[in-house]
Design an enzyme around this catalytic site. Structure first.
Site, PDB file in Angstrom:
ATOM      1  N   CYS A   1     -46.003  17.822  10.560  1.00 21.40           N
ATOM      2  CA  CYS A   1     -45.213  17.340   9.425  1.00 21.40           C
ATOM      3  C   CYS A   1     -44.871  15.862   9.633  1.00 21.40           C
ATOM      4  O   CYS A   1     -44.747  15.382  10.756  1.00 21.40           O
ATOM      5  CB  CYS A   1     -43.931  18.171   9.300  1.00 21.40           C
ATOM      6  SG  CYS A   1     -42.939  17.732   7.852  1.00 21.40           S
TER       7      CYS A   1
ATOM      8  N   ASP B   1     -42.095  14.558   9.087  1.00 19.74           N
ATOM      9  CA  ASP B   1     -40.670  14.462   9.436  1.00 19.74           C
ATOM     10  C   ASP B   1     -40.424  13.479  10.591  1.00 19.74           C
ATOM     11  O   ASP B   1     -41.105  13.530  11.628  1.00 19.74           O
ATOM     12  CB  ASP B   1     -40.163  15.859   9.819  1.00 19.74           C
ATOM     13  CG  ASP B   1     -38.646  15.940   9.873  1.00 19.74           C
ATOM     14  OD1 ASP B   1     -38.067  16.663   9.058  1.00 19.74           O
ATOM     15  OD2 ASP B   1     -38.047  15.264  10.748  1.00 19.74           O
TER      16      ASP B   1
ATOM     17  N   ARG C   1     -38.277  13.360  12.742  1.00 21.45           N
ATOM     18  CA  ARG C   1     -37.712  13.916  13.974  1.00 21.45           C
ATOM     19  C   ARG C   1     -38.739  14.600  14.871  1.00 21.45           C
ATOM     20  O   ARG C   1     -38.391  15.262  15.836  1.00 21.45           O
ATOM     21  CB  ARG C   1     -36.583  14.892  13.605  1.00 21.45           C
ATOM     22  CG  ARG C   1     -35.434  14.201  12.892  1.00 21.45           C
ATOM     23  CD  ARG C   1     -34.552  15.183  12.161  1.00 21.45           C
ATOM     24  NE  ARG C   1     -35.265  15.832  11.052  1.00 21.45           N
ATOM     25  CZ  ARG C   1     -34.706  16.736  10.248  1.00 21.45           C
ATOM     26  NH1 ARG C   1     -33.452  17.112  10.438  1.00 21.45           N
ATOM     27  NH2 ARG C   1     -35.397  17.271   9.261  1.00 21.45           N
TER      28      ARG C   1
ATOM     29  N   HIS D   1     -42.319  23.019  11.645  1.00 20.22           N
ATOM     30  CA  HIS D   1     -40.992  22.989  12.286  1.00 20.22           C
ATOM     31  C   HIS D   1     -39.970  23.728  11.446  1.00 20.22           C
ATOM     32  O   HIS D   1     -40.088  23.807  10.223  1.00 20.22           O
ATOM     33  CB  HIS D   1     -40.547  21.546  12.555  1.00 20.22           C
ATOM     34  CG  HIS D   1     -40.278  20.733  11.321  1.00 20.22           C
ATOM     35  ND1 HIS D   1     -39.022  20.385  10.909  1.00 20.22           N
ATOM     36  CD2 HIS D   1     -41.119  20.213  10.386  1.00 20.22           C
ATOM     37  CE1 HIS D   1     -39.097  19.668   9.800  1.00 20.22           C
ATOM     38  NE2 HIS D   1     -40.352  19.548   9.450  1.00 20.22           N
TER      39      HIS D   1
ATOM     40  N   CYS E   1     -37.685  22.587   7.891  1.00 23.19           N
ATOM     41  CA  CYS E   1     -38.592  21.652   7.195  1.00 23.19           C
ATOM     42  C   CYS E   1     -38.151  21.464   5.743  1.00 23.19           C
ATOM     43  O   CYS E   1     -38.058  22.424   4.975  1.00 23.19           O
ATOM     44  CB  CYS E   1     -40.025  22.182   7.253  1.00 23.19           C
ATOM     45  SG  CYS E   1     -41.230  21.058   6.498  1.00 23.19           S
TER      46      CYS E   1
END
Ligand code: CO
Length: 211
Positions: free
Chosen positions: A43, A45, A47, A99, A102
């Site tokens: 992803c 993302d 993080r 994750h 998400c």
């Protein structure tokens, strides 16, 4: 330039100097060749910095990221990364890593218009529909979204395996294994979902391209 971007350049100079101080030939070697054994599909993302969370140095991980780690059989961007990684770099493992928590998965569970991205998240709505019975039995909305995140990873692993790219590699006897992993933002740990696919016998006959 903004202070934030100045900081990025300063940090970059520091990082490059530290790498050379530790190993003078570091960039020269990396410049000459990359030979990663892993392809990471994850992803976007912020993080989940892939190299950092699995301790891979530069040159050790080929990476493709998009919102909610979707592998779609007509997405020429993702397919090109996969093809180059498998055919040219000859990676040994493809890891699809989703994750928990998400935002893309959560958004795909809501009756809410976000924009163009709703078309992309449609793939996750399909996964939701295919698993409607199991998911509707989970009362807690966060737990339900997390289960859909797992099911989405598994669906995307299947999509990787159904590509001409992976099936051609298996057909010519190349060793290639596809894995389903999920990362927890809350503790920084990755769980292996146990879906490990390394041969066409493990995919449904309807998707097999070779007899
Ligand atoms: Co995400």
């Amino acid at each position: 330039m903004s202070r934030l971007l100045d900081e990025c350049f300063a940090a970059n100079r520091q990082w490059a100097a530290a790498a050379v101080a530790k190993d003078p030939g570091y960039f020269k070697r990396l410049e000459a060749i990359q030979r990663p054994e892993l392809l990471w599909i994850g992803c976007s993302d912020s993080r989940l910095p892939p190299n950092e969370i699995i301790g891979r140095a530069s040159g050790e991980l080929f990476v493709h990221r998009n919102v909610a780690n979707v592998v779609e059989h007509t997405d020429v961007n993702c397919l090109s990364v996969l093809q180059y990684a498998v055919d040219v770099l000859q990676v040994k493992h493809v890891i699809v890593c989703g994750h928990y928590g998400c935002g893309g998965v959560r958004a795909a569970m809501q009756a809410q218009r976000l924009g163009l991205i709703d078309n992309w998240l449609r793939h996750i709505r399909d996964v939701h529909l295919w698993n409607r019975e199991e998911l509707s039995a989970i009362e807690d909305p966060d737990a339900r979204a997390n289960r859909l995140a797992e099911l989405n990873v598994e669906a995307q692993v299947a999509n990787v395996c159904h590509t001409t790219i992976v099936q051609d590699a298996w057909q010519r006897g190349q060793s290639l294994t596809v894995h389903a992993w999920i990362y927890a933002l809350g503790d920084g740990l990755i769980r292996d979902l146990g879906m490990v696919i390394s041969s066409p016998d493990q995919i449904p006959p309807e998707y097999r391209l070779f007899a």
